[in-house]
Design a protein around this motif. Structure first.
Motif, PDB file in Angstrom:
ATOM      1  N   ALA A  72       0.734  -1.292   0.085  1.00 13.62           N
ATOM      2  CA  ALA A  72       0.110   0.018  -0.239  1.00 13.62           C
ATOM      3  C   ALA A  72       0.798   1.250   0.005  1.00 13.62           C
ATOM      4  N   VAL A  73       1.861   1.379  -1.004  1.00 16.15           N
ATOM      5  CA  VAL A  73       2.759   2.478  -0.894  1.00 16.15           C
ATOM      6  C   VAL A  73       3.152   2.680  -2.352  1.00 16.15           C
ATOM      7  N   GLN A  74       3.066   3.991  -2.905  1.00 17.18           N
ATOM      8  CA  GLN A  74       3.717   4.238  -4.114  1.00 17.18           C
ATOM      9  C   GLN A  74       5.110   5.155  -3.829  1.00 17.18           C
ATOM     10  N   CYS A  75       4.749   6.470  -3.759  1.00 18.12           N
ATOM     11  CA  CYS A  75       5.866   7.266  -3.468  1.00 18.12           C
ATOM     12  C   CYS A  75       6.103   7.290  -2.098  1.00 18.12           C
ATOM     13  N   GLY A  76       5.054   7.022  -1.050  1.00 16.99           N
ATOM     14  CA  GLY A  76       5.208   7.195   0.165  1.00 16.99           C
ATOM     15  C   GLY A  76       4.852   8.389   0.966  1.00 16.99           C
ATOM     16  N   TYR A  77       4.579   9.469   0.196  1.00 19.82           N
ATOM     17  CA  TYR A  77       4.573  10.851   0.772  1.00 19.82           C
ATOM     18  C   TYR A  77       3.335  11.072   1.629  1.00 19.82           C
ATOM     19  N   CYS A  78       2.197  10.317   1.297  1.00 19.44           N
ATOM     20  CA  CYS A  78       0.984  10.527   2.053  1.00 19.44           C
ATOM     21  C   CYS A  78       0.849   9.359   2.996  1.00 19.44           C
ATOM     22  N   ILE A  79       1.907   8.545   3.120  1.00 19.70           N
ATOM     23  CA  ILE A  79       1.539   7.492   4.048  1.00 19.70           C
ATOM     24  C   ILE A  79       1.614   7.749   5.472  1.00 19.70           C
ATOM     25  N   PRO A  80       2.509   8.544   5.999  1.00 17.04           N
ATOM     26  CA  PRO A  80       2.621   8.806   7.294  1.00 17.04           C
ATOM     27  C   PRO A  80       1.158   9.488   7.960  1.00 17.04           C
ATOM     28  N   GLY A  81       0.610  10.360   6.920  1.00 14.96           N
ATOM     29  CA  GLY A  81      -0.658  10.825   7.437  1.00 14.96           C
ATOM     30  C   GLY A  81      -1.901   9.758   7.169  1.00 14.96           C
ATOM     31  N   MET A  82      -1.764   8.940   6.178  1.00 15.07           N
ATOM     32  CA  MET A  82      -2.676   8.010   6.093  1.00 15.07           C
ATOM     33  C   MET A  82      -2.799   7.022   7.390  1.00 15.07           C
ATOM     34  N   GLU A  83      -1.486   6.533   7.768  1.00 15.30           N
ATOM     35  CA  GLU A  83      -1.439   5.689   8.985  1.00 15.30           C
ATOM     36  C   GLU A  83      -1.759   6.199  10.324  1.00 15.30           C
ATOM     37  N   MET A  84      -1.599   7.572  10.449  1.00 15.75           N
ATOM     38  CA  MET A  84      -1.810   7.916  11.721  1.00 15.75           C
ATOM     39  C   MET A  84      -3.127   8.314  11.741  1.00 15.75           C
ATOM     40  N   THR A  85      -3.971   8.803  10.669  1.00 18.97           N
ATOM     41  CA  THR A  85      -5.522   8.700  10.766  1.00 18.97           C
ATOM     42  C   THR A  85      -6.151   7.307  10.893  1.00 18.97           C
ATOM     43  N   ALA A  86      -5.541   6.446  10.233  1.00 16.42           N
ATOM     44  CA  ALA A  86      -6.086   5.053  10.367  1.00 16.42           C
ATOM     45  C   ALA A  86      -5.684   4.669  11.673  1.00 16.42           C
ATOM     46  N   LEU A  87      -4.592   4.917  12.472  1.00 14.37           N
ATOM     47  CA  LEU A  87      -4.446   4.513  13.850  1.00 14.37           C
ATOM     48  C   LEU A  87      -5.463   5.130  14.820  1.00 14.37           C
ATOM     49  N   CYS A 141      -4.035  11.025  -1.853  1.00 18.18           N
ATOM     50  CA  CYS A 141      -2.906  10.163  -2.490  1.00 18.18           C
ATOM     51  C   CYS A 141      -2.881  10.697  -3.875  1.00 18.18           C
ATOM     52  N   ARG A 142      -1.771  11.167  -4.364  1.00 15.30           N
ATOM     53  CA  ARG A 142      -1.675  11.784  -5.985  1.00 15.30           C
ATOM     54  C   ARG A 142      -1.072  10.754  -6.569  1.00 15.30           C
ATOM     55  N   CYS A 143      -0.666   9.362  -6.183  1.00 12.47           N
ATOM     56  CA  CYS A 143      -0.472   8.258  -6.807  1.00 12.47           C
ATOM     57  C   CYS A 143      -1.571   7.438  -7.172  1.00 12.47           C
ATOM     58  N   THR A 144      -2.734   7.851  -6.869  1.00 12.55           N
ATOM     59  CA  THR A 144      -4.101   7.208  -6.766  1.00 12.55           C
ATOM     60  C   THR A 144      -3.864   5.526  -6.116  1.00 12.55           C
ATOM     61  N   GLY A 145      -3.145   5.593  -5.090  1.00 11.93           N
ATOM     62  CA  GLY A 145      -3.083   4.303  -4.422  1.00 11.93           C
ATOM     63  C   GLY A 145      -4.007   3.894  -3.498  1.00 11.93           C
ATOM     64  N   TYR A 146      -5.261   4.324  -3.414  1.00 13.30           N
ATOM     65  CA  TYR A 146      -6.459   4.277  -2.552  1.00 13.30           C
ATOM     66  C   TYR A 146      -6.591   2.805  -2.355  1.00 13.30           C
ATOM     67  N   VAL A 147      -6.610   2.068  -3.218  1.00 13.63           N
ATOM     68  CA  VAL A 147      -7.433   0.906  -3.213  1.00 13.63           C
ATOM     69  C   VAL A 147      -6.380   0.074  -2.325  1.00 13.63           C
ATOM     70  N   LYS A 148      -5.208  -0.023  -2.527  1.00 11.59           N
ATOM     71  CA  LYS A 148      -4.294  -0.614  -1.667  1.00 11.59           C
ATOM     72  C   LYS A 148      -4.208  -0.159  -0.302  1.00 11.59           C
ATOM     73  N   ILE A 149      -4.407   1.108  -0.168  1.00  8.71           N
ATOM     74  CA  ILE A 149      -4.457   1.580   1.299  1.00  8.71           C
ATOM     75  C   ILE A 149      -5.569   1.227   2.107  1.00  8.71           C
ATOM     76  N   LEU A 150      -6.686   1.196   1.283  1.00 12.49           N
ATOM     77  CA  LEU A 150      -7.961   0.959   1.964  1.00 12.49           C
ATOM     78  C   LEU A 150      -7.682  -0.695   2.433  1.00 12.49           C
ATOM     79  N   ASP A 151      -7.125  -1.504   1.268  1.00 11.69           N
ATOM     80  CA  ASP A 151      -6.889  -3.007   1.737  1.00 11.69           C
ATOM     81  C   ASP A 151      -6.061  -3.202   2.964  1.00 11.69           C
ATOM     82  N   ALA A 152      -5.213  -2.244   3.115  1.00 10.55           N
ATOM     83  CA  ALA A 152      -4.097  -2.452   4.270  1.00 10.55           C
ATOM     84  C   ALA A 152      -4.870  -2.229   5.368  1.00 10.55           C
TER      85      ALA A 152
END
Lengths: 287, 166
Positions: B102-117, B140-151
């Motif tokens: 669930a990561v492409q460039c990774g830039y949005c991931i810290p925010g995604m993970e903290m929100t999910a937490l 997420c500007r890589c449009t990686g939402y599906v894998k992020i939601l999966d995770a």
């Protein structure tokens, strides 16, 4: 560097206003800090309201709900009292930004920003909210009509503060519905929105209040559209007639988010979608 | 800003430890974290509260560090992505994000993970729709939402699953 102050009492607040007459009030800061940074200069002195006693609570006082101006939109949207009595306001509050923004942004801030696209404004207009303003000279109370004077403009005087928002509990459980159309579901500023408060008896409309957001310099109401629904069931025919009046009443502009024509169409469509409530009985129960 | 900033003392909890420091009260929290401390896990995206990249938790609630001033931190409990691996739910989130790619460039991931937490701590039984709504403020500007939601869904399922008996 200018100070950032957090008064806890009215007395502290008023003495800070005196010490820093040029200070800006900051509630959640989600609009203010963006606007100040765009000006590319040092922050003015800020008086933050997040720790002020009496500004962060939601109370039932007699037959009215009283909301501290520094309540976050998350609190407004999720509080048992607002959920029970003011679903229209809850829906508006829940439409602003995304979850993290709603954890910071406040009802008072949404009002004082006075954006034509402010998602809580149509609800507050329809619910006849009364706004308590606090200053050194005491309290004064204004209606929404008197408070919002134009796009981004309010009747607040220098050193005056929006303290509480008071709303009479609507009687006989009317239909309360808010719907917003934006370019995406979250984090989008409204292209158009509709707040509706409709009371039905025996399948017929006995009261209709309709307010559109983001389609004029202020919230727009249409007495012609409201009258078109009176005494009739919520059916395609009456809603179409009301929508015709709505299209004439709204005064949208074209901007980066949508054209004026599109906004007119959406304003009418939002109204016609109230047909979803056509089977509402006189209790006005929502699905 | 030509004048040197006047600093003021503030105290708060950062990732579980008390911290006192002297800082310009109008300094943005994202700058304080990234430049002064320096905890560079928190990313600044839009800087205007629209993208969610800079999300951290304040007293357990997701908030935007680009719209928060240092002075606001006084007495608060702050959690950044650097604390994720020390949290049981956070640890599982890290594993799920890895496993689901669930990561492409990774830039949005810290925010995604903290929100999910924050979401999963409060609603361990969150379903996919709850997760979609919960993460609706994080772009997420890589449009990686599906894998992020999966995770995040995978993490929720693990939290829900009854512990295996030995």
């Amino acid at each position: 560097m200018n100070p950032v102050l957090f008064p806890r009492t009215k007395e502290m607040l008023l003495s800070m206003v005196k010490a820093y007459p040029e200070a800006r009030f900051m509630a959640g800061g989600t609009d203010l800090l963006v606007a100040l940074r765009q000006k590319q200069k040092a922050l003015p002195p800020l008086i933050g309201l997040e720790r002020m006693a009496g500004m962060g609570d939601i109370l039932k006082e007699g037959e009215e709900i009283s909301i501290g101006a520094a309540c976050t939109l998350r609190e407004v949207a999720s509080h048992p009292l607002t959920r029970q009595h003011l679903p229209l306001l809850c829906q508006g509050a829940a439409s602003v930004g995304g979850p993290a923004l709603r954890n910071m942004a406040t009802l008072g801030g949404n009002l004082c920003t006075a954006s034509p696209a402010g998602d809580t404004l149509p609800a507050l207009f329809l619910l006849d909210a009364r706004l308590d303003l606090l200053s050194e000279t005491g309290l004064r109370t204004l209606s929404m009509e008197a408070f919002i004077t134009g796009p981004g403009r309010t009747a607040l005087l220098p050193g005056e503060l929006l303290h509480r928002i008071r709303i009479s509990i609507p009687q006989n459980t009317p239909i309360q519905h808010f719907e917003k159309v934006g370019n995406r579901n979250a984090m989008a500023i409204a292209v158009a929105s509709l707040a509706a408060l409709i009371r039905m008896e025996q399948g017929l409309v006995t009261e209709a209040r309709l307010a559109w957001g983001s389609v004029g310099p202020k919230v727009i109401r249409s007495s012609e559209a409201e009258a078109a629904l009176m005494g009739k069931p919520l059916r395609e025919e009456s809603l179409k007639e009301a929508a015709f009046h709505a299209q004439k009443a709204v005064q949208p502009i074209s901007d980066i988010r949508a054209s004026a024509d599109y906004r007119k169409t959406v304003s009418a469509s939002l109204l016609q979608r109230l047909i979803l409530y056509r089977d509402s009985d006189d209790k006005g129960e929502q699905s | 800003m030509s004048k040197p900033p006047e600093n003021a003392p503030i105290s708060f909890f950062l990732n579980g430890s008390p911290l006192s420091l002297s800082v310009a009260p109008g300094r943005r929290v994202v700058d304080l974290l990234r430049e002064d401390l320096p905890l560079t896990g928190t990313k600044e995206g839009c800087g205007t509260g629209e993208c969610g990249a800079c999300t951290l938790l304040v007293d357990g609630l997701p908030m935007l560090s680009c719209l928060m001033l240092a002075a606001q931190l006084e007495g608060r409990n702050i959690e950044t992505v650097e604390s994720l691996e020390k949290d049981p739910v956070g640890e599982k989130l890290i594993t799920s994000f890895e496993e689901k790619g669930a990561v492409q460039c990774g830039y949005c991931i810290p925010g995604m993970e903290m929100t999910a937490l924050a979401l999963l701590r409060k609603h361990p039984d969150a379903d996919r729709e709850d997760i979609r709504k919960g993460l609706s403020g994080n772009l997420c500007r890589c449009t990686g939402y599906v894998k992020i939601l999966d995770a995040v869904e995978d993490t929720a399922k693990t939290l829900k699953a009854p512990k295996e008996m030995p």
